[in-house]
Design an enzyme around this catalytic site. Structure first.
Site, short mmCIF file in Angstrom:
data_model
loop_
_atom_site.label_atom_id
_atom_site.label_comp_id
_atom_site.label_asym_id
_atom_site.label_seq_id
_atom_site.Cartn_x
_atom_site.Cartn_y
_atom_site.Cartn_z
CE LYS A 117 5.72 -1.05 10.06
NZ LYS A 117 4.79 -0.37 9.21
CE LYS B 125 -3.55 2.36 2.89
NZ LYS B 125 -4.43 2.37 3.92
N GLY C 81 -4.79 -1.68 4.95
CA GLY C 81 -4.16 -3.08 4.53
C GLY C 81 -4.77 -4.13 4.67
NE ARG C 82 -6.33 -3.79 10.90
CZ ARG C 82 -5.98 -2.60 11.10
NH1 ARG C 82 -4.83 -2.46 10.39
NH2 ARG C 82 -6.51 -1.62 11.84
CG HIS D 111 -4.43 -36.02 16.39
ND1 HIS D 111 -4.71 -37.27 16.89
CD2 HIS D 111 -5.49 -35.87 15.48
CE1 HIS D 111 -5.66 -37.68 16.51
NE2 HIS D 111 -6.21 -36.78 15.64
CD GLU E 68 9.25 -6.12 7.26
OE1 GLU E 68 9.02 -4.78 6.70
OE2 GLU E 68 9.01 -6.10 8.45
CD GLU F 134 -2.01 -4.29 11.42
OE1 GLU F 134 -0.91 -4.60 11.58
OE2 GLU F 134 -2.50 -4.20 10.48
O1 F6P Z 1 3.24 -3.07 9.57
C1 F6P Z 1 1.54 -3.25 9.52
C2 F6P Z 1 1.26 -2.69 8.36
O2 F6P Z 1 1.05 -1.52 8.07
C3 F6P Z 1 0.09 -3.46 8.17
O3 F6P Z 1 -1.28 -2.75 8.51
C4 F6P Z 1 -0.16 -3.63 6.67
O4 F6P Z 1 -0.77 -4.54 6.12
C5 F6P Z 1 1.55 -4.06 6.38
O5 F6P Z 1 2.19 -3.32 7.20
C6 F6P Z 1 2.10 -3.74 4.95
O6 F6P Z 1 1.97 -2.59 4.60
P1 F6P Z 1 2.12 -2.31 3.08
O7 F6P Z 1 1.14 -2.72 2.21
O8 F6P Z 1 2.10 -0.66 3.26
O9 F6P Z 1 3.48 -2.65 2.73
#
Ligand code: F6P
Length: 541
Positions: free
Chosen positions: A508, A202, A262-263, A379, A208, A348
């Site tokens: 972060k 987003k 995002g979620r 199990h 990452e 979240e």
């Molecule tokens: O670290 C949390 C977050 O902001 C989530 O809410 C989001 O889904 C995820 O990181 C990834 O964010 P992006 O889509 O901006 O890479």
């Protein structure tokens, strides 16, 4: 958030009700299932094995009304900026508004843009699926790798697995972790000539994702040359300028909007890898299922409304009964990633400690959410669910039929196990029943004394069960939307902002500051002794 008196009223009623076990409540009322179950189409919610009665439900509904649930719901669907700390509307419902009725943000109907992006995604997905859109050497794409994390990974990854019977496009892989093992293991089996990467972020700043995207770009360039890179990348983002900077062609960029969290973004272009896997038609059925739940959520009376009922029971379990976790137990192997998906959606969203006004909450908010598919979990950790000292309300999900008609006997066994677990949690087994069983098996008094206490199940442990006909794209869309709205209902009652996530920021920031120290640069002197010690130990050997 209800005032302390209302909360006390709820707790007092819970205490009264707890003098009668779930077993007793069932024995007293032949109609308990009919009274405490509700449906949306073929989706049934049975909450009769939760420790509630009619009065509890009335008290809870009153709580929701006092919290302004109906008004907040209207505000969400109408595009009001209910994500107050970010001053944004929350409009994932517009993304699946298949009816196309106008939805306004700042006076502009967003539906035409939503349909434009869906159409562009459809064209791209069809092109990749048909082999009309190829890699730089003219070979068709056999593999798609989605690079994203959190909401830009969990939704499409969970849904791709869930809808495996509909997957007739190229293979789709998901890389999320910055651990190099993830991308290395994924790329090991792939051919750069036939691999398409989708960079899903987003913000297009998540370290990452950007780190993995950089590695993917190098991998393509090393095999096919720099000029080939453009042909192997697409992007999904709200930050279009940053995508251009990364070097992805305009016609391969799919946008969305800051009013999509995002979620809550699986319905947006973040769903592109899923659409490539199952095709645009099935993806539209998925949206239709969610839209159906949106309609139900808006229209059904509170006590017949599935997300409302699940939200009310969530609050009841958390605040009246004091249970701090909930287990998500899909009896469906293809929903293996649903617990992880719901962890982000729920934790979240509702892992918050201050109200909308910034005051400390005086009720417990979001519970710990975890789970695994049954029967595997049986199990592993169900021992604790049945006989541990912590009560964990369980949420079972099961379909009437699977997708393997030749293996119907497997499905019957799955269903029997699912029902057995909720029955066992509810009924338990008394000491008298245990003794009887042991005696029938020929045990003597000494064995009875020794063994009986270990074999007692306290029971009286709440669960709810969701049943649908089959895990189709429609049913999956409806199920996810159900959980989204449930989280919303709970958030409204707790009076918290379910749509921001400031709690992820500190880690972060600290990681950014620590990176040079991990590389061996100075700066660790100001860190605490533990962090200093760990940094020293983690220096590469
Ligand atoms: O670290 C949390 C977050 O902001 C989530 O809410 C989001 O889904 C995820 O990181 C990834 O964010 P992006 O889509 O901006 O890479």
């Amino acid at each position: 958030m209800p005032g302390p008196e209302r909360l006390q009223q709820l707790k007092d009623h819970a205490a009264r009700l707890q003098t009668r076990t779930l077993r007793t409540l069932f024995a007293e009322d032949e109609m308990r299932f009919e009274r405490f179950s509700a449906s949306c189409g073929d989706l049934l919610l049975d909450y009769s094995k939760c420790h509630v009665d009619a009065q509890a439900m009335t008290l809870l509904a009153a709580l929701a009304e006092t919290a302004g649930l109906e008004e907040r719901r209207r505000a969400m669907f109408d595009g009001k900026p209910i994500n107050e700390t970010e001053n944004r509307p929350v409009l994932h419902t517009a993304l699946r508004n298949q009816a196309g009725t106008p939805v306004y943000v700042d006076g502009v109907d967003v539906m035409p843009q939503v349909f434009d992006v869906l159409a562009a995604m459809g064209e791209f997905a069809d092109g990749v699926r048909a082999g009309d859109l190829c890699g730089s050497t003219g070979k068709r794409f056999t593999d798609v790798v989605n690079i994203g994390i959190g909401g830009s990974d969990l939704g499409p990854a969970m849904c791709t697995l869930a809808l495996a019977p509909y997957h007739d496009g190229p293979a789709v892989h998901y890389v999320s972790n910055v651990d190099g093992a993830h991308i290395a293991d994924t790329l090991k089996a792939l051919d750069p000539e036939t691999t398409l990467f989708i960079i899903a972020s987003k913000t297009f700043t998540t370290v990452e994702t950007m780190t993995n995207a950089g590695t993917a770009r190098k991998w393509v360039a090393a095999a096919l040359g720099d000029a080939a890179v453009g042909g192997h990348f697409a992007a999904v983002s709200t930050a279009l300028a940053k995508v251009t900077e990364f070097g992805i062609q305009d016609d391969r960029v799919f946008g969305f909007w800051d009013w999509v969290g995002g979620r809550y973004s699986i319905w947006s272009a973040i769903g592109l890898p899923l659409m490539i896997a199952i095709g645009p038609d099935a993806f539209h059925e998925f949206l239709e299922g969610a839209h159906e739940m949106d309609r139900h959520f808006r229209e059904a009376p509170l006590l017949e409304n599935l997300p409302v009922l699940m939200g009310l029971i969530g609050v009841w379990n958390r605040d009246a009964l004091g249970f701090s976790a909930r287990a998500i137990l899909p009896y469906d192997q293809r929903l293996a990633r649903l617990p992880a998906y719901l962890q982000q959606l729920d934790m979240e969203s509702n892992g918050k400690r201050v109200t909308l006004a910034g005051e400390p909450v005086h009720m417990d908010t979001g519970p710990l959410v975890w789970g695994e598919p049954g029967t595997n979990g049986q199990h592993a950790f169900y021992q604790l669910l049945h006989q541990g000292t912590t009560v964990i309300p369980c949420e079972f999900i099961v379909a009437v039929q699977g997708h393997e008609p030749d293996l119907a006997h497997h499905h019957q066994m799955l269903v029997a196990n699912c029902l057995a677990q909720s029955e066992a949690l509810m009924r338990g087994r008394t000491i008298g029943e245990v003794r009887e069983k042991l005696m029938a098996a020929g045990a003597g008094e000494a064995d009875l004394q020794t063994l009986a206490p270990h074999k007692v199940f306290p029971g009286n442990r709440p669960s709810m069960t969701l049943v649908h006909d089959q895990l189709t794209p429609f049913a999956l869309g409806r199920l996810i939307a159900l959980y989204e709205h449930r989280v919303f209902v709970e958030g409204v009652i707790w009076n918290i902002n379910s749509f921001d996530q400031w709690g992820v920021e500190l880690g972060k920031e600290l990681a950014t500051a620590l990176l040079p120290m991990v590389r061996g640069e100075p700066g660790s002197d100001e860190k605490d002794a533990s962090t200093r010690g760990l940094l020293a130990r983690l220096r590469p050997v």
